[in-house]
Design an enzyme around this catalytic site. Structure first.
Site, PDB file in Angstrom:
ATOM      1  NE  ARG A 110      -9.748  12.668   4.236  1.00  0.00           N
ATOM      2  CZ  ARG A 110      -9.724  11.358   4.002  1.00  0.00           C
ATOM      3  NH1 ARG A 110     -10.749  10.768   3.419  1.00  0.00           N
ATOM      4  NH2 ARG A 110      -8.695  10.634   4.352  1.00  0.00           N
ATOM      5  CG  HIS A 145     -12.804   3.462   3.197  1.00  0.00           C
ATOM      6  ND1 HIS A 145     -13.564   4.498   3.699  1.00  0.00           N
ATOM      7  CD2 HIS A 145     -11.523   3.736   3.532  1.00  0.00           C
ATOM      8  CE1 HIS A 145     -12.773   5.385   4.287  1.00  0.00           C
ATOM      9  NE2 HIS A 145     -11.531   4.945   4.205  1.00  0.00           N
ATOM     10  CG  ASN A 149      -1.841   1.132   1.325  1.00  0.00           C
ATOM     11  OD1 ASN A 149      -1.806   2.024   0.465  1.00  0.00           O
ATOM     12  ND2 ASN A 149      -2.671   1.146   2.334  1.00  0.00           N
ATOM     13  N   GLY A 161     -10.814   1.787  12.741  1.00  0.00           N
ATOM     14  CA  GLY A 161     -10.302   2.257  14.044  1.00  0.00           C
ATOM     15  C   GLY A 161     -11.371   2.696  15.038  1.00  0.00           C
ATOM     16  NE  ARG A 194      -6.181   1.312   0.021  1.00  0.00           N
ATOM     17  CZ  ARG A 194      -6.330   2.204   0.977  1.00  0.00           C
ATOM     18  NH1 ARG A 194      -5.362   2.415   1.840  1.00  0.00           N
ATOM     19  NH2 ARG A 194      -7.433   2.886   1.089  1.00  0.00           N
ATOM     20  CG  HIS A 245     -14.100   1.961   6.694  1.00  0.00           C
ATOM     21  ND1 HIS A 245     -13.322   0.843   6.463  1.00  0.00           N
ATOM     22  CD2 HIS A 245     -13.226   2.969   6.915  1.00  0.00           C
ATOM     23  CE1 HIS A 245     -12.052   1.166   6.551  1.00  0.00           C
ATOM     24  NE2 HIS A 245     -11.965   2.461   6.809  1.00  0.00           N
ATOM     25  CG  LEU A 246     -17.663   4.691  11.679  1.00  0.00           C
ATOM     26  CD1 LEU A 246     -18.435   4.878  12.991  1.00  0.00           C
ATOM     27  CD2 LEU A 246     -18.153   5.674  10.626  1.00  0.00           C
ATOM     28  CD  GLU A 295      -8.938  -1.141   4.193  1.00  0.00           C
ATOM     29  OE1 GLU A 295      -8.478  -0.712   5.263  1.00  0.00           O
ATOM     30  OE2 GLU A 295      -9.250  -0.413   3.249  1.00  0.00           O
TER      31      GLU A 295
HETATM   32  P1  ADP Z   1      -7.069   5.077   8.860  1.00  0.00           P
HETATM   33  O1  ADP Z   1      -6.772   3.663   8.446  1.00  0.00           O
HETATM   34  O2  ADP Z   1      -8.164   5.739   8.081  1.00  0.00           O
HETATM   35  O3  ADP Z   1      -5.873   5.946   9.049  1.00  0.00           O
HETATM   36  P2  ADP Z   1      -7.959   3.860  11.349  1.00  0.00           P
HETATM   37  O4  ADP Z   1      -8.953   2.891  10.856  1.00  0.00           O
HETATM   38  O5  ADP Z   1      -6.670   3.361  11.888  1.00  0.00           O
HETATM   39  O6  ADP Z   1      -7.710   5.012  10.305  1.00  0.00           O
HETATM   40  O7  ADP Z   1      -8.691   4.702  12.499  1.00  0.00           O
HETATM   41  C1  ADP Z   1      -8.071   5.762  13.173  1.00  0.00           C
HETATM   42  C2  ADP Z   1      -9.060   6.274  14.199  1.00  0.00           C
HETATM   43  O8  ADP Z   1      -9.396   5.180  15.068  1.00  0.00           O
HETATM   44  C3  ADP Z   1      -8.535   7.387  15.087  1.00  0.00           C
HETATM   45  O9  ADP Z   1      -9.515   8.397  15.206  1.00  0.00           O
HETATM   46  C4  ADP Z   1      -8.349   6.713  16.416  1.00  0.00           C
HETATM   47  O10 ADP Z   1      -8.633   7.572  17.471  1.00  0.00           O
HETATM   48  C5  ADP Z   1      -9.390   5.614  16.384  1.00  0.00           C
HETATM   49  N1  ADP Z   1      -8.984   4.540  17.300  1.00  0.00           N
HETATM   50  C6  ADP Z   1      -7.982   3.682  17.145  1.00  0.00           C
HETATM   51  N2  ADP Z   1      -7.858   2.890  18.242  1.00  0.00           N
HETATM   52  C7  ADP Z   1      -8.808   3.279  19.087  1.00  0.00           C
HETATM   53  C8  ADP Z   1      -9.231   2.875  20.390  1.00  0.00           C
HETATM   54  N3  ADP Z   1      -8.580   1.910  21.014  1.00  0.00           N
HETATM   55  N4  ADP Z   1     -10.289   3.513  20.935  1.00  0.00           N
HETATM   56  C9  ADP Z   1     -10.938   4.494  20.289  1.00  0.00           C
HETATM   57  N5  ADP Z   1     -10.572   4.917  19.046  1.00  0.00           N
HETATM   58  C10 ADP Z   1      -9.548   4.331  18.476  1.00  0.00           C
END
Ligand code: ADP
Length: 397
Positions: A241, A180, A7, A331, A91, A208-209, A384
């Site tokens: 964003r 995503h 990636n 996340g 990816r 997907h948050l 992924e």
């Molecule tokens: P990306 O892949 O889009 O960079 P992720 O899926 O890793 O993002 O998600 C990042 C988000 O997940 C951040 O806002 C982070 O605060 C949240 N996050 C990660 N671990 C935790 C946790 N243990 N508790 C709450 N939120 C979390």
């Protein structure tokens, strides 16, 4: 088969080496600050401590050379030689309308990816550099491109057309693409498996948050709508964003603050979302801490964030004339019981009843609604890289 999943970002490169038979991750890691001072490789072979190597990486080729050297290293490597790697899965962010599924990479495919680069000028060129670098170091290994947009290509016109002059779609293919896709596809399929029902018979909503976030509506095994658009800027409130806004805000800020379009896009992409609303952080954990302490802006941020997710769920219930299950992933979706609970508070009309004890468990696939909840709610950790490895193997076997 051992599959190298890559990636490639503009200055970073994430990778995993996956054994497709056992689906075990043999090694994974990250190259950071490629092309800038202070580049480093963080390499984690399975079962061992991670190893950080600071080494100049003027370009992605050097980064991949270092990764391949780490994978074959006598002491900490996980394969004896590169010949053990059967395929590489890349990816790719944007496949435009050209790619509705993953594809084996040929010169024609590279040309087509290049052609859609104007739709993703920050991402696709970096993805292409990653492919070329791998090809030069592993010239006989088959490579597969797996697109973030592909899963969403089943959306009907009514979902993907913007109500702007049609000529912009005709001339430039300006439309909703969604992102995503690998995650939405993986999680929705897992959900059907867990429910023990045919994927083709279900109406699912996947939230997907993550740092970036998107919601998708998956009806009878096909994506019918998703919240991200031409670019990953549309839809939910994200880390930095803005998600959906009135386009006239751009004009207003331009005039009031004397900013040009590039500056405004930087504000909407990098300085908005949770960070912009709260003034505290783009990381949801910091916002939740603030919320728990009663910080007014963090409370507002949590409310705006969860309300937006709930609105999209409502929209997609309407689009599919109902929903069988709602999934949370990535996340925030996998880790924040508070955010899931705040979203589910809006879903009484769907008969959603949250099982608070299940909702507080972590790191596993789990139903977080009660057994008699009319609409089921799940947490399904996304994967992924594994999805990319599976698609890659399916194409090269
Ligand atoms: P990306 O892949 O889009 O960079 P992720 O899926 O890793 O993002 O998600 C990042 C988000 O997940 C951040 O806002 C982070 O605060 C949240 N996050 C990660 N671990 C935790 C946790 N243990 N508790 C709450 N939120 C979390």
């Amino acid at each position: 088969m051992k599959v190298f999943v890559v990636n490639c970002g503009s200055s970073s490169l994430k990778f995993q080496l996956i054994d497709s038979e056992t689906e075990a991750v043999l090694a994974k890691g990250l190259c950071e600050r490629i092309g800038i001072e202070g580049s480093q490789l963080v390499y984690s072979p399975a079962g061992k401590d991670k190893i950080t190597t600071v080494s100049p990486m003027p370009d992605h080729k050097e980064a991949i050379r270092l990764v391949l050297a780490a994978l074959t290293d006598a002491e900490n490597g996980v394969v004896k030689s590169l010949d053990e790697i059967g395929a590489v899965g890349h990816r790719i962010v944007h496949g435009g309308e050209k790619f509705a599924s993953a594809t084996v990479i040929t010169e024609d495919v590279l040309k087509a990816i290049e052609e859609v680069s104007e739709l993703a000028p920050l991402h696709n060129p970096a993805n292409l550099i990653g492919i070329r670098a791998c090809q030069s170091l592993m010239p006989t290994t088959p490579m597969v491109a797996v697109f973030d947009t592909a899963f969403h290509q089943t959306m009907p016109e009514k979902a993907y057309l913007y109500a702007i002059p049609h000529e912009y779609y005709d001339k430039y293919k300006l439309r909703r693409y969604g992102f995503h896709g690998t995650s939405h596809s993986y999680v929705s399929k897992r959900c059907a498996d867990i429910m023990g029902q045919p994927y083709e018979n279900l109406r699912l909503i996947v939230c997907h948050l993550g740092n970036g976030g998107s919601v998708s509506a998956v009806q009878n095994g096909k994506c019918v709508d998703t919240s991200m658009g031409l670019t990953p800027l549309e839809g939910l409130v994200m880390g930095t964003r803005a998600g959906d806004i009135d386009a006239a805000i751009l004009e207003f800020i331009a005039h009031k603050e004397g900013k040009n379009i590039d500056e405004i896009m930087t504000i909407l992409n990098k300085k908005s979302g949770m960070l912009g609303l709260s003034g505290v952080s783009s990381d949801s954990r910091d916002i939740e801490d603030g919320y728990n302490k009663g910080d007014k802006l963090c409370v507002q941020t949590m409310e705006v964030y969860t309300y937006r997710v709930a609105k999209y769920i409502g929209a997609y219930v309407a689009a599919m004339n109902g929903v069988d299950a709602i999934c949370f992933t990535a996340g925030i979706g996998e880790n924040s019981a508070k955010i899931r609970s705040m979203v589910c508070e809006y879903l009484g009309y769907l008969g959603v009843q949250l099982d608070e004890e299940a909702n507080h468990k972590r790191g596993e696939e789990i139903m977080i609604s009660t057994a008699d909840s009319k609409t089921k709610v799940y947490v399904i950790p996304t994967n992924e890289e594994l999805a990319i490895a599976r698609e890659t193997v399916a194409l090269v076997k």
